[in-house]
Design a protein around this motif. Sequence first.
Motif, PDB file in Angstrom:
ATOM      1  N   GLN A 149       5.373  66.633  20.057  1.00 38.38           N
ATOM      2  CA  GLN A 149       4.800  65.475  20.741  1.00 38.38           C
ATOM      3  C   GLN A 149       4.410  65.763  22.192  1.00 38.38           C
ATOM      4  OE1 GLN A 149       3.943  62.673  19.324  1.00 38.38           O
ATOM      5  NE2 GLN A 149       4.778  63.265  17.329  1.00 38.38           N
ATOM      6  N   LEU A 150       5.085  66.694  22.833  1.00 39.10           N
ATOM      7  CA  LEU A 150       4.819  66.959  24.250  1.00 39.10           C
ATOM      8  C   LEU A 150       3.970  68.199  24.488  1.00 39.10           C
ATOM      9  CD1 LEU A 150       8.207  65.934  25.920  1.00 39.10           C
ATOM     10  CD2 LEU A 150       6.195  64.548  25.399  1.00 39.10           C
ATOM     11  N   GLY A 151       3.426  68.771  23.406  1.00 36.60           N
ATOM     12  CA  GLY A 151       2.401  69.788  23.560  1.00 36.60           C
ATOM     13  C   GLY A 151       2.840  71.225  23.740  1.00 36.60           C
ATOM     14  N   PHE A 152       4.106  71.527  23.485  1.00 37.19           N
ATOM     15  CA  PHE A 152       4.582  72.901  23.687  1.00 37.19           C
ATOM     16  C   PHE A 152       3.954  73.882  22.694  1.00 37.19           C
ATOM     17  CE2 PHE A 152       8.128  70.528  25.696  1.00 37.19           C
ATOM     18  CZ  PHE A 152       8.116  71.143  26.940  1.00 37.19           C
ATOM     19  N   PHE A 153       3.744  73.440  21.468  1.00 36.43           N
ATOM     20  CA  PHE A 153       3.114  74.315  20.474  1.00 36.43           C
ATOM     21  C   PHE A 153       1.655  74.581  20.845  1.00 36.43           C
ATOM     22  CE2 PHE A 153       6.218  72.381  17.243  1.00 36.43           C
ATOM     23  CZ  PHE A 153       7.072  73.464  17.319  1.00 36.43           C
ATOM     24  N   ALA A 154       0.929  73.520  21.118  1.00 38.21           N
ATOM     25  CA  ALA A 154      -0.497  73.656  21.418  1.00 38.21           C
ATOM     26  C   ALA A 154      -0.713  74.535  22.644  1.00 38.21           C
ATOM     27  CB  ALA A 154      -1.116  72.278  21.636  1.00 38.21           C
ATOM     28  N   GLU A 155       0.144  74.369  23.650  1.00 42.74           N
ATOM     29  CA  GLU A 155      -0.012  75.182  24.857  1.00 42.74           C
ATOM     30  C   GLU A 155       0.156  76.662  24.562  1.00 42.74           C
ATOM     31  OE1 GLU A 155       1.889  75.941  29.264  1.00 42.74           O
ATOM     32  OE2 GLU A 155       2.594  74.236  28.100  1.00 42.74           O
ATOM     33  N   ASN A 156       0.966  76.957  23.568  1.00 46.89           N
ATOM     34  CA  ASN A 156       1.208  78.348  23.199  1.00 46.89           C
ATOM     35  C   ASN A 156       0.233  78.814  22.117  1.00 46.89           C
ATOM     36  OD1 ASN A 156       2.604  80.669  23.782  1.00 46.89           O
ATOM     37  ND2 ASN A 156       4.487  80.089  22.718  1.00 46.89           N
ATOM     38  N   GLY A 157      -0.844  78.039  21.905  1.00 47.18           N
ATOM     39  CA  GLY A 157      -1.879  78.449  20.964  1.00 47.18           C
ATOM     40  C   GLY A 157      -1.498  78.334  19.510  1.00 47.18           C
TER      41      GLY A 157
ATOM     42  N   TYR B 264       9.591  82.985  27.178  1.00 42.61           N
ATOM     43  CA  TYR B 264       9.818  81.708  27.859  1.00 42.61           C
ATOM     44  C   TYR B 264      10.071  81.916  29.352  1.00 42.61           C
ATOM     45  CZ  TYR B 264      12.574  77.794  29.625  1.00 42.61           C
ATOM     46  OH  TYR B 264      13.070  76.777  30.403  1.00 42.61           O
ATOM     47  N   SER B 265      10.864  82.935  29.679  1.00 38.01           N
ATOM     48  CA  SER B 265      11.204  83.183  31.083  1.00 38.01           C
ATOM     49  C   SER B 265       9.998  83.634  31.899  1.00 38.01           C
ATOM     50  CB  SER B 265      12.315  84.234  31.178  1.00 38.01           C
ATOM     51  OG  SER B 265      11.859  85.499  30.746  1.00 38.01           O
ATOM     52  N   ARG B 266       8.990  84.184  31.219  1.00 36.04           N
ATOM     53  CA  ARG B 266       7.793  84.670  31.911  1.00 36.04           C
ATOM     54  C   ARG B 266       6.683  83.636  31.965  1.00 36.04           C
ATOM     55  NH1 ARG B 266       7.361  90.593  28.917  1.00 36.04           N
ATOM     56  NH2 ARG B 266       9.101  91.602  30.015  1.00 36.04           N
ATOM     57  N   HIS B 267       6.800  82.608  31.140  1.00 35.91           N
ATOM     58  CA  HIS B 267       5.703  81.649  31.013  1.00 35.91           C
ATOM     59  C   HIS B 267       6.219  80.237  31.219  1.00 35.91           C
ATOM     60  CE1 HIS B 267       2.232  79.507  29.441  1.00 35.91           C
ATOM     61  NE2 HIS B 267       2.989  78.933  28.540  1.00 35.91           N
ATOM     62  N   ARG B 268       5.718  79.553  32.237  1.00 32.67           N
ATOM     63  CA  ARG B 268       6.122  78.175  32.478  1.00 32.67           C
ATOM     64  C   ARG B 268       5.362  77.259  31.517  1.00 32.67           C
ATOM     65  NH1 ARG B 268       6.809  75.078  38.177  1.00 32.67           N
ATOM     66  NH2 ARG B 268       8.776  76.190  38.005  1.00 32.67           N
ATOM     67  N   PHE B 269       6.117  76.517  30.727  1.00 38.30           N
ATOM     68  CA  PHE B 269       5.509  75.591  29.789  1.00 38.30           C
ATOM     69  C   PHE B 269       5.261  74.257  30.489  1.00 38.30           C
ATOM     70  CE2 PHE B 269       7.033  78.739  26.950  1.00 38.30           C
ATOM     71  CZ  PHE B 269       6.348  78.606  25.759  1.00 38.30           C
ATOM     72  N   HIS B 270       4.179  73.602  30.126  1.00 37.86           N
ATOM     73  CA  HIS B 270       3.806  72.323  30.711  1.00 37.86           C
ATOM     74  C   HIS B 270       3.800  71.262  29.616  1.00 37.86           C
ATOM     75  CE1 HIS B 270       2.389  74.488  34.337  1.00 37.86           C
ATOM     76  NE2 HIS B 270       1.988  75.390  33.449  1.00 37.86           N
TER      77      HIS B 270
ATOM     78  N   THR C 219       5.714  61.544  33.172  1.00 40.04           N
ATOM     79  CA  THR C 219       6.684  61.470  34.261  1.00 40.04           C
ATOM     80  C   THR C 219       6.537  62.710  35.126  1.00 40.04           C
ATOM     81  OG1 THR C 219       8.229  60.241  32.875  1.00 40.04           O
ATOM     82  CG2 THR C 219       9.128  61.285  34.854  1.00 40.04           C
ATOM     83  N   PRO C 220       6.226  62.591  36.414  1.00 36.69           N
ATOM     84  CA  PRO C 220       5.937  63.751  37.272  1.00 36.69           C
ATOM     85  C   PRO C 220       7.006  64.827  37.255  1.00 36.69           C
ATOM     86  CG  PRO C 220       5.367  61.724  38.398  1.00 36.69           C
ATOM     87  CD  PRO C 220       6.077  61.316  37.145  1.00 36.69           C
ATOM     88  N   SER C 221       8.278  64.451  37.282  1.00 39.38           N
ATOM     89  CA  SER C 221       9.352  65.438  37.352  1.00 39.38           C
ATOM     90  C   SER C 221       9.533  66.201  36.054  1.00 39.38           C
ATOM     91  CB  SER C 221      10.668  64.757  37.724  1.00 39.38           C
ATOM     92  OG  SER C 221      11.039  63.823  36.734  1.00 39.38           O
ATOM     93  N   SER C 222       8.826  65.765  34.993  1.00 36.02           N
ATOM     94  CA  SER C 222       9.028  66.378  33.686  1.00 36.02           C
ATOM     95  C   SER C 222       7.809  67.154  33.191  1.00 36.02           C
ATOM     96  CB  SER C 222       9.377  65.289  32.660  1.00 36.02           C
ATOM     97  OG  SER C 222      10.532  64.595  33.036  1.00 36.02           O
ATOM     98  N   ARG C 223       6.851  67.404  34.054  1.00 36.72           N
ATOM     99  CA  ARG C 223       5.634  68.056  33.601  1.00 36.72           C
ATOM    100  C   ARG C 223       5.821  69.539  33.325  1.00 36.72           C
ATOM    101  NH1 ARG C 223       0.814  65.442  34.145  1.00 36.72           N
ATOM    102  NH2 ARG C 223       0.113  67.191  32.862  1.00 36.72           N
ATOM    103  N   ASP C 224       6.512  70.222  34.239  1.00 33.20           N
ATOM    104  CA  ASP C 224       6.664  71.673  34.119  1.00 33.20           C
ATOM    105  C   ASP C 224       8.070  72.021  33.662  1.00 33.20           C
ATOM    106  OD1 ASP C 224       4.137  71.771  35.119  1.00 33.20           O
ATOM    107  OD2 ASP C 224       4.754  72.247  37.163  1.00 33.20           O
ATOM    108  N   PHE C 225       8.131  73.039  32.792  1.00 31.83           N
ATOM    109  CA  PHE C 225       9.463  73.449  32.338  1.00 31.83           C
ATOM    110  C   PHE C 225       9.448  74.888  31.881  1.00 31.83           C
ATOM    111  CE2 PHE C 225      13.590  71.969  31.979  1.00 31.83           C
ATOM    112  CZ  PHE C 225      14.203  72.623  30.936  1.00 31.83           C
TER     113      PHE C 225
END
Length: 360
Positions: free
Chosen positions: A37-45, A343-349, A354-360
């Motif tokens: 739902q928050l786009g982690f799969f899509a961001e990783n192609g 994961y440690s090399r790539h910041r997921f968005h 919610t602004p504080s929850s955009r980057d992880f």
Amino acid sequence: MQLRALVLASIVVCSQALDTVQYGAFIATATYSVANQLGFFAENGLNVVYSQVPNSTAAFASILNGEYDILTATVDNALNYRFNQNQNVTVIGQLDQGPDLVLASIPSITSVEQLKGKPIIVDSPVSGYAYLLQDVLSAYGLSLANGDYYFMTVGGTPQRYSALVNQVLPNGTAVYATILTYPFTVEGEALSAEETPNILARISDVIAPVTSSAFTIRQSSLSNKTEAALLTRFMASMHAANRFLLNPKNKACSIQALAKQLGVSQAVASQEYASATNPVSGEISPPLNDFTVNQTGIMNDVAVRNKFGGFTVPSGFNFTEALIPGTGKLIDYSIKNAAVTEYSRHRFHSNCTTPSSRDF
């Protein structure tokens, strides 16, 4: 019109660029829900195609024949297929320790003792949660071996939950009790009083920790560079989602994701969130929450299955040795470790607003 055509063309190109992962699971876990739902799969192609498996037999047939790239199922199934059936299945990580895993009954059954002489519906009598059920029921003086109850095969948790709420199978057979887990335990509590299942016992009150859901693949995928790379990206996305889920700062966004994925209210989703983040039985892999299998948990799984004669291995088989992670073993961390590094090399968005929850 030209601009609209360019936008549509760009969407098609982006869609074609996504690599497909065939993912089988019994339920949409909280971690999957956040990733989806928050786009982690899509961001990783990735285009992750989720398939709800009907039962453990079909699930493992599908992972072994290549229909699924990866499967989330109880680790007890992997123990059974690897050690009893000599099937080349590999566990690459632990997802959870049994969130909201309970023995639940129809409203008219109010105690475990009332189950004597009645059938308990299960996925399979020789895999999954059946041995945990035996352990819990034995704590109340009921024995399968003595005929105090018997198992009736129905299928995965969604099918069993539906049967429990309806109090009857499609063929008219009466239903009395089963084992439930996330998200159905909480969903059941949100029903009307006439429908709400009774929680007779929590598995974590009898035995804890247990390793419950595990990421499982066929062993051959480890030696296929293309498959391994795809699985690494999937696991990196799931790891990012799990870290996001377990961070209290992201609670609001996580609850929104669960509500949307499960199709439930915010109030129910809040309870589901509490279940998924429970420090004993949630979607955790302590101490680092990096999908490492809890050795105490998986040895508890082994002990429970062994207690009720669930292994056909030679006498003196060394489970402690067999469960040491490594190449060619039941547990292999090569993909998990690569995923954590990615994961440690790539910041997921996330796509959370919610602004504080955009980057992880």
